[in-house]
Scaffold this motif. Structure first.
Motif, PDB file in Angstrom:
ATOM      1  N   ASN A 125      12.230  -4.532 -18.675  1.00 22.23           N
ATOM      2  CA  ASN A 125      13.591  -4.758 -19.128  1.00 22.23           C
ATOM      3  C   ASN A 125      14.452  -3.584 -18.657  1.00 22.23           C
ATOM      4  O   ASN A 125      14.125  -2.442 -18.975  1.00 22.23           O
ATOM      5  CB  ASN A 125      13.635  -4.876 -20.660  1.00 22.23           C
ATOM      6  N   ALA A 167      12.754   0.005 -13.820  1.00 24.27           N
ATOM      7  CA  ALA A 167      11.913  -0.575 -14.872  1.00 24.27           C
ATOM      8  C   ALA A 167      10.505  -0.855 -14.359  1.00 24.27           C
ATOM      9  O   ALA A 167       9.516  -0.603 -15.056  1.00 24.27           O
ATOM     10  CB  ALA A 167      12.557  -1.859 -15.399  1.00 24.27           C
ATOM     11  N   GLU A 201      11.421  -0.823 -21.453  1.00 25.56           N
ATOM     12  CA  GLU A 201      12.881  -0.854 -21.293  1.00 25.56           C
ATOM     13  C   GLU A 201      13.366   0.493 -20.781  1.00 25.56           C
ATOM     14  O   GLU A 201      13.118   1.526 -21.400  1.00 25.56           O
ATOM     15  CB  GLU A 201      13.573  -1.194 -22.604  1.00 25.56           C
ATOM     16  N   ARG A 228      19.941  -0.541 -20.551  1.00 25.48           N
ATOM     17  CA  ARG A 228      20.584  -1.709 -21.153  1.00 25.48           C
ATOM     18  C   ARG A 228      21.834  -2.028 -20.340  1.00 25.48           C
ATOM     19  O   ARG A 228      22.636  -1.133 -20.064  1.00 25.48           O
ATOM     20  CB  ARG A 228      20.943  -1.452 -22.618  1.00 25.48           C
ATOM     21  N   VAL A 239       7.006  -4.044 -24.179  1.00 25.25           N
ATOM     22  CA  VAL A 239       8.242  -4.051 -23.385  1.00 25.25           C
ATOM     23  C   VAL A 239       8.476  -2.656 -22.818  1.00 25.25           C
ATOM     24  O   VAL A 239       8.388  -1.662 -23.546  1.00 25.25           O
ATOM     25  CB  VAL A 239       9.461  -4.485 -24.226  1.00 25.25           C
TER      26      VAL A 239
END
Length: 324
Positions: A17, A214, A303, A306, A301
């Protein structure tokens, strides 16, 4: 529950992500969808709107007709230019024929076009770092007269450049390249030509950068990385390369879950999963369903960023219809 049922093997899945659609892809798809809704089918699209087979097939069902040349478009139907950008000759031809057209070029690609024009206006010889034959590269080359931009694909190409004036050079890049490979080429150009002028920021787009970061963050822990994306997608192909360079034992590009070969999972305990910037999330979900049917899954996940970027749609598609 059947006590004699064979126990399914365990598999840890690391989801990257960010992954999947970027703002430019989302905008381009919306332009085609809204054009069909507003003007009816068919709406013609010059080149695949984005490089994903599933997206293109779905839009075809809605009424999009994909062509490679404006000669294949009637004058009386809307035409959309793809997210990759087009040579200046395309809108010029559309205007000559009085066609109604919508430009779905990603704004970050348009920035590269504007930078190239700015350098040309300043009298600089321009180097474009990119892959020959890619529509984005063709579009950028087509912004200026033939010969104004020199294409460099490899480090070897960069070392062989012999400009007319080494002190009057500039470079731009394709937006979907590998950051590491491009950095190597740019370093070579800057070392050879210290006065070369580059972009104010960088041309490789935020989404390409974020997806590569990522996948770098998780690949060393992965026995196998699956990248969901079509073979025509440059940014998806780069993700496979980045995964291997970052330490994944193996990495594969798949269109969807139907492309998975079970033999790939021999000895795999940790799987990385991501998607290129033109691949819809539903395809990632399909891969997860395929895995869940065969393994006892544990989902993590990774990450690294964002994303909140959005791009505006053309006003003609968002304004209310005039009252009759």
């Amino acid at each position: 529950m059947n006590a004699f049922a064979p126990q399914r093997p365990s598999l840890t899945v690391i989801l990257a992500n960010p992954r999947g659609f970027c703002a430019g892809v989302d905008r381009a798809i919306q332009i085609v969808e809204r054009a069909i809704a507003k003007y009816g089918a068919p709406v013609y699209v010059r080149h695949e709107i984005v490089h994903n087979n599933h997206v293109v097939d779905r839009l075809k069902k809605l009424g999009a007709v994909f062509v490679e040349d404006l000669n294949d478009c009637p004058d009386d139907r809307p035409v959309v230019f793809s997210a990759h950008g087009v040579p200046k000759s395309a809108p010029a031809e559309a205007e000559r024929r009085r066609m109604f057209y919508l430009d779905a070029t990603c704004p970050l690609v348009s920035k590269v076009h504007l930078d190239a024009e700015r350098h040309h206006a300043a009298g600089r010889e321009i180097i474009l770092v990119g892959h020959a034959g890619h529509p984005e590269v063709d579009g950028t080359l087509g912004q200026l007269p033939e010969g104004a931009i020199r294409l460099v694909e490899t480090l070897e190409d960069a070392m062989g450049v012999e400009p007319r004036d080494p002190d009057n050079l500039a470079f731009v890049t394709q937006t979907t390249l590998s950051m590491d490979d491009t950095a190597e080429i740019m370093l070579a150009l800057k070392t050879r030509f210290p006065r070369i002028v580059g972009p104010h920021g960088r041309d490789i787009c935020y989404a390409t950068t974020n997806r590569q970061e990522a996948i770098k963050a998780m690949s060393a822990a992965c026995d196998l990385v699956l990248v969901v994306g079509s073979a025509t997608s440059s940014n998806s192909q780069r993700l496979v390369e980045v995964a291997v360079k970052a330490g994944a034992r193996d990495a594969r590009l798949i269109d969807d879950a139907g492309c998975i070969n079970p033999s790939w999972f021999e000895g795999v305990r940790v799987l990385g999963l991501t998607a290129g910037a033109s691949a819809p999330e539903v395809l990632v979900e399909g891969v997860q369903d395929w895995l869940a049917a065969r393994f006892d899954l544990s989902i993590d996940v990774a990450e690294t960023a964002r994303e909140t970027v959005t791009f505006k749609l053309p006003r003609v598609l968002t304004q209310e219809a005039e009252p009759a």
